[in-house]
Design a protein around this motif. Structure first.
Motif, PDB file in Angstrom:
ATOM      1  N   ASP A 122       0.721  -1.367  -0.277  1.00 42.96           N
ATOM      2  CA  ASP A 122       0.420  -0.270   0.079  1.00 42.96           C
ATOM      3  C   ASP A 122       0.873   1.096   0.094  1.00 42.96           C
ATOM      4  N   LYS A 123      -0.117   2.317  -0.774  1.00 41.70           N
ATOM      5  CA  LYS A 123       0.623   3.642   0.049  1.00 41.70           C
ATOM      6  C   LYS A 123       1.561   4.081   1.104  1.00 41.70           C
ATOM      7  N   ASP A 124       1.413   3.642   2.488  1.00 42.74           N
ATOM      8  CA  ASP A 124       2.700   4.068   3.542  1.00 42.74           C
ATOM      9  C   ASP A 124       2.913   3.426   3.299  1.00 42.74           C
ATOM     10  N   GLU A 125       2.865   1.406   3.044  1.00 43.25           N
ATOM     11  CA  GLU A 125       4.352   1.432   3.381  1.00 43.25           C
ATOM     12  C   GLU A 125       5.390   1.062   2.353  1.00 43.25           C
ATOM     13  N   CYS A 126       4.841   1.786   1.311  1.00 49.27           N
ATOM     14  CA  CYS A 126       5.205   2.140  -0.062  1.00 49.27           C
ATOM     15  C   CYS A 126       6.410   3.594  -0.167  1.00 49.27           C
ATOM     16  N   LEU A 127       5.668   4.394   1.429  1.00 49.26           N
ATOM     17  CA  LEU A 127       6.212   5.854   1.167  1.00 49.26           C
ATOM     18  C   LEU A 127       7.218   5.671   2.393  1.00 49.26           C
ATOM     19  N   ARG A 128       6.825   5.115   3.226  1.00 48.61           N
ATOM     20  CA  ARG A 128       8.633   4.519   4.315  1.00 48.61           C
ATOM     21  C   ARG A 128       9.298   3.526   3.666  1.00 48.61           C
ATOM     22  N   ARG A 129       9.295   2.607   3.020  1.00 47.02           N
ATOM     23  CA  ARG A 129      10.996   1.843   2.477  1.00 47.02           C
ATOM     24  C   ARG A 129      11.236   2.762   1.923  1.00 47.02           C
ATOM     25  N   ARG A 130      10.684   3.823   1.030  1.00 51.98           N
ATOM     26  CA  ARG A 130      10.803   4.440   0.123  1.00 51.98           C
ATOM     27  C   ARG A 130      11.982   5.066   0.549  1.00 51.98           C
TER      28      ARG A 130
END
Length: 198
Positions: free
Chosen positions: A122-130
């Protein structure tokens, strides 16, 4: 397509775990070659880039677009590999595993895959990893919200127009990495087993 090679595609959202999965599979299979789409990004100064306005006064290459890639060079590299005699230590076809976030959007490459996997988060997890990664060039402030995530959604939608009769299997990238690996490993082993019976 060469019968001596089985080409597997691993695509999905940025920071979804594509390369980690590819590396684990390469460690498991003896007769395996890998290719990373990231090696075919155009140089920063390449005139073919699309430039976008991230914020007032800030322009940046759109690294999420199809124009950011040298697709012909990547296609040629794949063809060069499968034209060669593969590494061989078993009766199974050798594996060429290609990973990249746009590989199913470019039909000449998408059509060569014997199996396709697509990892989602999901978007939040993607942003956290990025935000935990360092990019060259670095992401300007606002680039993720304005371009990375919207382009992911757009590219995922357009991806459907480039598909043949090989279905895409979607994987939940939020699951434990071992579960994802075992799922893909079992799938590939089944495919290899079927190939030896043909």
């Amino acid at each position: 397509m060469s019968s001596k090679w089985m080409i597997i595609g691993i695509s999905g959202v940025t920071c979804g775990g594509k390369t980690t999965l590819t590396q684990r599979l390469a460690q498991h299979f003896t007769d395996c070659v890998t290719m990373d789409q990231d090696q075919y990004f155009r140089l920063e100064e390449d005139p073919n880039h699309e430039w976008v306005d991230v914020s007032p006064g800030v322009r940046h290459q759109n690294w999420e677009s199809m124009a950011s890639m040298d697709w012909q060079a990547m296609t040629n590299a794949i063809n060069d590999i499968i034209a060669k005699e593969p590494p061989k230590s078993s009766d199974y076809p050798a594996l060429l595993i290609v990973d990249g976030f746009l590989i199913f959007n470019y039909k000449p490459i998408s059509d060569v895959f014997y199996k396709k996997f697509f990892i989602t988060i999901d978007k939040d997890e993607c942003l956290r990893r990025r935000t935990e990664r360092a990019y060259l060039p670095p992401d300007p402030n606002g680039y993720f919200e304005s371009w990375v995530w919207p382009m992911y959604l757009k590219n995922r939608h357009l991806m459907n127009d480039c598909q043949n009769d090989v279905p895409i299997e979607y994987l939940d990238g939020s699951l434990d990495k071992d579960i994802i690996f075992e799922t893909v490993l079992e799938n590939i082993n089944q495919l290899l087993s079927q190939q030896t019976k043909l």
